[in-house]
Scaffold this motif. Structure first.
Motif, PDB file in Angstrom:
ATOM      1  N   ILE A   4      57.876  60.772  29.394  1.00 42.60           N
ATOM      2  CA  ILE A   4      57.305  61.725  28.436  1.00 42.60           C
ATOM      3  C   ILE A   4      56.862  62.994  29.149  1.00 42.60           C
ATOM      4  CG2 ILE A   4      55.362  62.121  26.854  1.00 42.60           C
ATOM      5  CD1 ILE A   4      55.538  59.180  26.078  1.00 42.60           C
ATOM      6  N   TYR A   5      56.241  62.838  30.319  1.00 48.69           N
ATOM      7  CA  TYR A   5      55.819  64.021  31.086  1.00 48.69           C
ATOM      8  C   TYR A   5      57.028  64.833  31.519  1.00 48.69           C
ATOM      9  CZ  TYR A   5      54.073  66.845  34.910  1.00 48.69           C
ATOM     10  OH  TYR A   5      53.778  67.904  35.730  1.00 48.69           O
ATOM     11  N   TYR A   6      58.091  64.161  31.940  1.00 51.72           N
ATOM     12  CA  TYR A   6      59.287  64.851  32.432  1.00 51.72           C
ATOM     13  C   TYR A   6      59.938  65.711  31.349  1.00 51.72           C
ATOM     14  CZ  TYR A   6      64.127  65.453  33.935  1.00 51.72           C
ATOM     15  OH  TYR A   6      65.348  65.982  34.237  1.00 51.72           O
ATOM     16  N   ILE A   7      60.041  65.179  30.136  1.00 47.12           N
ATOM     17  CA  ILE A   7      60.728  65.931  29.070  1.00 47.12           C
ATOM     18  C   ILE A   7      59.802  66.928  28.374  1.00 47.12           C
ATOM     19  CG2 ILE A   7      62.344  64.060  28.659  1.00 47.12           C
ATOM     20  CD1 ILE A   7      60.747  63.298  26.185  1.00 47.12           C
ATOM     21  N   LYS A  35      57.853  73.228  32.712  1.00 51.77           N
ATOM     22  CA  LYS A  35      57.348  74.464  33.316  1.00 51.77           C
ATOM     23  C   LYS A  35      56.087  74.245  34.157  1.00 51.77           C
ATOM     24  CE  LYS A  35      59.214  77.534  29.772  1.00 51.77           C
ATOM     25  NZ  LYS A  35      58.898  78.596  28.776  1.00 51.77           N
ATOM     26  N   ASP A  36      55.644  73.008  34.294  1.00 52.65           N
ATOM     27  CA  ASP A  36      54.496  72.749  35.163  1.00 52.65           C
ATOM     28  C   ASP A  36      54.823  73.136  36.597  1.00 52.65           C
ATOM     29  OD1 ASP A  36      52.792  71.933  33.230  1.00 52.65           O
ATOM     30  OD2 ASP A  36      52.710  69.832  33.828  1.00 52.65           O
ATOM     31  N   ASP A  88      43.117  75.571  27.655  1.00 53.99           N
ATOM     32  CA  ASP A  88      44.016  74.461  27.960  1.00 53.99           C
ATOM     33  C   ASP A  88      43.700  74.001  29.373  1.00 53.99           C
ATOM     34  OD1 ASP A  88      47.616  73.969  27.711  1.00 53.99           O
ATOM     35  OD2 ASP A  88      45.981  72.625  28.190  1.00 53.99           O
ATOM     36  N   LEU A  89      42.794  73.046  29.480  1.00 55.93           N
ATOM     37  CA  LEU A  89      42.320  72.617  30.784  1.00 55.93           C
ATOM     38  C   LEU A  89      43.370  71.857  31.565  1.00 55.93           C
ATOM     39  CD1 LEU A  89      38.789  71.483  29.679  1.00 55.93           C
ATOM     40  CD2 LEU A  89      39.410  73.582  30.833  1.00 55.93           C
ATOM     41  N   LEU A  90      44.501  71.588  30.934  1.00 54.12           N
ATOM     42  CA  LEU A  90      45.525  70.805  31.618  1.00 54.12           C
ATOM     43  C   LEU A  90      46.771  71.625  31.903  1.00 54.12           C
ATOM     44  CD1 LEU A  90      45.116  67.607  29.491  1.00 54.12           C
ATOM     45  CD2 LEU A  90      44.231  68.036  31.756  1.00 54.12           C
ATOM     46  N   GLU A  91      46.729  72.937  31.665  1.00 60.85           N
ATOM     47  CA  GLU A  91      47.904  73.755  31.894  1.00 60.85           C
ATOM     48  C   GLU A  91      47.887  74.233  33.335  1.00 60.85           C
ATOM     49  OE1 GLU A  91      50.145  77.518  29.774  1.00 60.85           O
ATOM     50  OE2 GLU A  91      48.005  77.294  29.592  1.00 60.85           O
ATOM     51  N   MET A  92      48.817  73.757  34.128  1.00 64.26           N
ATOM     52  CA  MET A  92      48.747  74.004  35.558  1.00 64.26           C
ATOM     53  C   MET A  92      49.978  74.695  36.130  1.00 64.26           C
ATOM     54  SD  MET A  92      47.103  70.406  36.460  1.00 64.26           S
ATOM     55  CE  MET A  92      46.513  69.774  34.924  1.00 64.26           C
ATOM     56  N   HIS A  93      50.805  75.299  35.292  1.00 62.21           N
ATOM     57  CA  HIS A  93      51.987  75.944  35.832  1.00 62.21           C
ATOM     58  C   HIS A  93      51.783  77.424  36.073  1.00 62.21           C
ATOM     59  CE1 HIS A  93      52.319  76.039  31.379  1.00 62.21           C
ATOM     60  NE2 HIS A  93      52.666  77.271  31.609  1.00 62.21           N
TER      61      HIS A  93
END
Length: 345
Positions: free
Chosen positions: A26-29, A33-34, A326-331
């Motif tokens: 799920i993370y991969y698809i 853009k991370d 978005d505390l989880l956006e890391m790209h």
């Protein structure tokens, strides 16, 4: 030696590995853009879990398959020295280092992050030492007596670090929620608070449970129920936090894509059309059509509109996106906005 709990631990280990595989897919698809470093951590943890499941399955087949009925195989160390203490400590410390970075982006508290990293390194060092010590043992029954101190340090540091991370995430996310004024941000932070407490509590409870059984019942293998599958819980919780960014289109908790605001005012005499790309937390004007001749001053939602005086009617359609964090956006270097204030990563 009790074999039943060990078999349960192996079955749970395989079940959690299946859940982790789905999580990683799920993370991969979902997040191509991370940043490559974040994707590298995820897939490195998954590779370590593959190695761990292969080693633990080899031991399970040796005890319950090819060596069934042989007391020597039942009490042999096998590959336990690397599959449990070394890999468990490596994977859990990896996830704790990730959380320390997240806490730093929220708090900028270097002392707190330093303590979290120190505990993670103590856990990793004690786990490696414990694994090397187990390698030189002749049987599993010697583990509680020969590696008692190193096991206590390893599991105790892991449990303490998880409790500290959970409390820190809860405090800083709750503080950010109180300072927020937008519905979208409040909803996101509430979800993150719930997820952080749940995952942190599960990891801490499993670690403490294994430690209690190790101290209270050292002559059995009951503690292996938690020890064998502990790393899978850490990895699942880690990837679950990343996958919490996934939103189901049309779902109950999905935010409105945009809010349309209509403004009726007296505007410019000439007809004009404007298009602007809206950035996060900013309003973009999609279309502005004006009718009439120059005349009196105009106001849009109580603010003066740009342009000359007009006697006509101007209809403006404005797209306004709710500001969120978005505390989880890391790209990207910027971690999002919190009511218009940038949070840098």
């Amino acid at each position: 030696m009790v074999t039943g709990p060990t078999l349960v631990g192996h079955l749970m280990n395989w079940g959690l590995f299946g859940v982790l595989t789905v999580q990683v897919y799920i993370y991969y698809i979902s997040f191509p853009k991370d940043h490559w470093r974040l994707k590298g951590v995820v897939f490195f943890a998954y590779i370590l879990e593959i190695i761990q499941i292969i080693l633990s399955t080899h031991d399970a087949f040796r005890v319950y398959g090819s060596g069934w009925g042989n007391p020597q195989e039942l009490d042999a160390i096998g590959l336990v020295w690397v599959s449990i203490p070394i890999l468990d400590s490596l994977i859990s410390s990896l996830s704790q280092m990730f959380y320390s970075w997240r806490i730093y982006t929220l708090s900028r508290n270097k002392w707190l992050v330093g303590v979290i990293l120190m505990l993670a390194l103590v856990e990793l060092g004690a786990g490696i030492y414990d694994g090397v010590a187990c390698l030189h043992l002749n049987s599993l029954i010697e583990i509680p007596t020969k590696t008692y101190k190193s096991t206590i340090v390893w599991t105790g540091a892991a449990a303490l670090d998880e409790i500290l991370i959970t409390c820190s995430m809860f405090y800083y996310l709750r503080k950010a929620k109180k300072d927020s004024r937008t519905k979208r941000t409040i909803s996101l932070l509430s979800h993150l608070i719930k997820l952080s407490v749940e995952t942190g509590f599960v990891c801490a409870a499993v670690t403490i449970g294994g430690l209690i059984l190790f101290v209270a019942s050292p002559t059995t293998t009951c503690y292996e129920v938690f020890a064998i599958c502990a790393s899978k819980l850490f990895s699942n919780c880690f990837v679950a936090v990343l996958n919490s960014r996934v939103e189901i289109v049309g779902g109950r908790n999905a935010p409105a894509a945009e809010e349309l605001e209509w403004a009726v005012s007296t505007g410019a005499a000439t007809r004009k059309s404007r298009t602007a790309a809206a950035e996060r937390g900013a309003a973009g004007v999609l279309r502005s059509a004006s009718m009439g001749a120059a005349g009196a001053g105009a106001r849009v939602f109580g603010k003066k509109s740009v342009g000359s005086l007009s006697r006509g009617i101007t209809v403006e359609i404005t797209t306004r996106r709710d500001t969120d964090v978005d505390l989880l956006e890391m790209h990207s270097p910027s971690m999002g906005t919190l009511d218009g204030e940038s949070i840098k990563g």
